[in-house]
Design an enzyme around this catalytic site. Structure first.
Site, PDB file in Angstrom:
ATOM      1  N   ARG A  42       0.818  -1.224   0.000  1.00 11.58           N
ATOM      2  CA  ARG A  42       0.000   0.000   0.000  1.00 11.58           C
ATOM      3  C   ARG A  42       0.853   1.276   0.000  1.00 11.58           C
ATOM      4  NH1 ARG A  42      -5.322   1.798   1.342  1.00 11.58           N
ATOM      5  NH2 ARG A  42      -5.255   3.511   2.810  1.00 11.58           N
ATOM      6  N   ILE A  68      -6.936   7.934  -1.285  1.00 12.44           N
ATOM      7  CA  ILE A  68      -6.859   6.470  -1.331  1.00 12.44           C
ATOM      8  C   ILE A  68      -7.775   5.995  -0.208  1.00 12.44           C
ATOM      9  CG2 ILE A  68      -4.752   6.516   0.107  1.00 12.44           C
ATOM     10  CD1 ILE A  68      -3.884   3.899  -1.179  1.00 12.44           C
ATOM     11  N   SER A  69      -8.675   5.072  -0.514  1.00  7.12           N
ATOM     12  CA  SER A  69      -9.657   4.623   0.479  1.00  7.12           C
ATOM     13  C   SER A  69      -8.958   3.931   1.644  1.00  7.12           C
ATOM     14  CB  SER A  69     -10.650   3.649  -0.146  1.00  7.12           C
ATOM     15  OG  SER A  69     -11.287   4.236  -1.252  1.00  7.12           O
ATOM     16  N   GLN A  70      -9.573   3.998   2.832  1.00  6.93           N
ATOM     17  CA  GLN A  70      -8.971   3.354   4.004  1.00  6.93           C
ATOM     18  C   GLN A  70      -9.008   1.835   3.813  1.00  6.93           C
ATOM     19  OE1 GLN A  70     -12.798   4.494   6.469  1.00  6.93           O
ATOM     20  NE2 GLN A  70     -11.390   3.330   7.742  1.00  6.93           N
TER      21      GLN A  70
END
Ligand code: SAH
Length: 220
Positions: A42, A68-70
């Site tokens: 990530r 960026i999504s969790q």
């Protein structure tokens, strides 16, 4: 020394394992999804300055007012999509590639991934990053994906990474019978929905409150 702030620690198996342990505590149970989340680095999808926070359970800026999504929501959406007991999900569409992180996770879980992004520099960066990671089962498109990508459909699964103010009927038409779509719906108050395409029609389930950037129209 705080391990998250050392160059080696950031990518260490311990740091990634901590994220997986937290996802389990948050309720993610699908081992295939957890394994994919462990595999995808990530920190390579965010700016270097933010890399030390890449494995925290937060969304992070990726420029152009996008995020960026969790990790939790990435894992949750894929888990919901895979939860079908009757139907193996093989070809999936993602709307909102962003930095390409979720596309990379999807690529570890499903044989073929299509993903659409409306902001050109993000599309280009995602394309570069996925190639650098040797991920070749993702096809990206620089386009407005609010009406899906009908030319490549139908899909077994659709994931939307940006919130639509109202449920679109155009998108669900791109699902095969047995297919599943997971998407955030709403403006200020948003809920995650599951739409299942059944022989007789579509079944909608309201799952949990979420917070996504808005789906926007047109290319940028
Ligand atoms: N999937 C990403 C999340 C990115 S945030 C991740 O892995 O973290 C949502 C993305 O949706 C943004 O990059 C935004 O530009 C994009 N987006 C918003 N509206 C869109 C549209 N109509 N078509 C395609 N992409 C869109």
């Amino acid at each position: 020394m705080n391990i998250r702030h050392s160059g080696i620690g950031m990518t260490s198996s311990r740091t990634r394992q901590r994220m997986i342990d937290r996802l389990r505590v948050q309720g993610i149970k699908d081992e295939v999804v957890l394994a994919a989340m462990y595999e995808v680095p990530r920190h390579l999808f965010v700016d270097e300055a933010l890399a030390s926070r890449a494995y925290d359970d937060v969304s992070l800026p990726i420029n152009y007012e996008q995020t960026i999504s969790q990790p939790y929501i990435v894992a949750r959406m894929i888990e919901v999509m895979r939860a079908s007991v009757t139907f193996p999900i093989k070809r999936v569409l993602e709307i909102g590639t962003g930095c390409g992180y979720q596309a990379a996770v999807l690529a570890h879980v499903f044989p073929k991934v299509y993903s659409v992004e409306r902001i050109e520099p993000l599309y280009l960066r995602a394309k570069r990053q996925l190639a650098a990671l040797n991920i070749h089962n993702v096809t990206l498109s620089y386009a407005d994906g609010s009406a899906g990508w009908p030319a490549m459909g139908p899909y077994d699964g659709i994931i939307m990474a940006a919130a639509t103010p109202a449920m679109s009927t155009q998108l669900r038409e791109q699902l095969v019978v047995g297919g599943r779509m997971v998407l955030p719906v709403g403006r200020l108050e948003q809920w995650l929905y599951l739409v299942e395409c059944e022989q007789q029609g579509f079944r909608e389930s309201k799952l949990e409150p979420v917070k996504f950037v808005p789906l926007l129209m047109g290319k940028a």
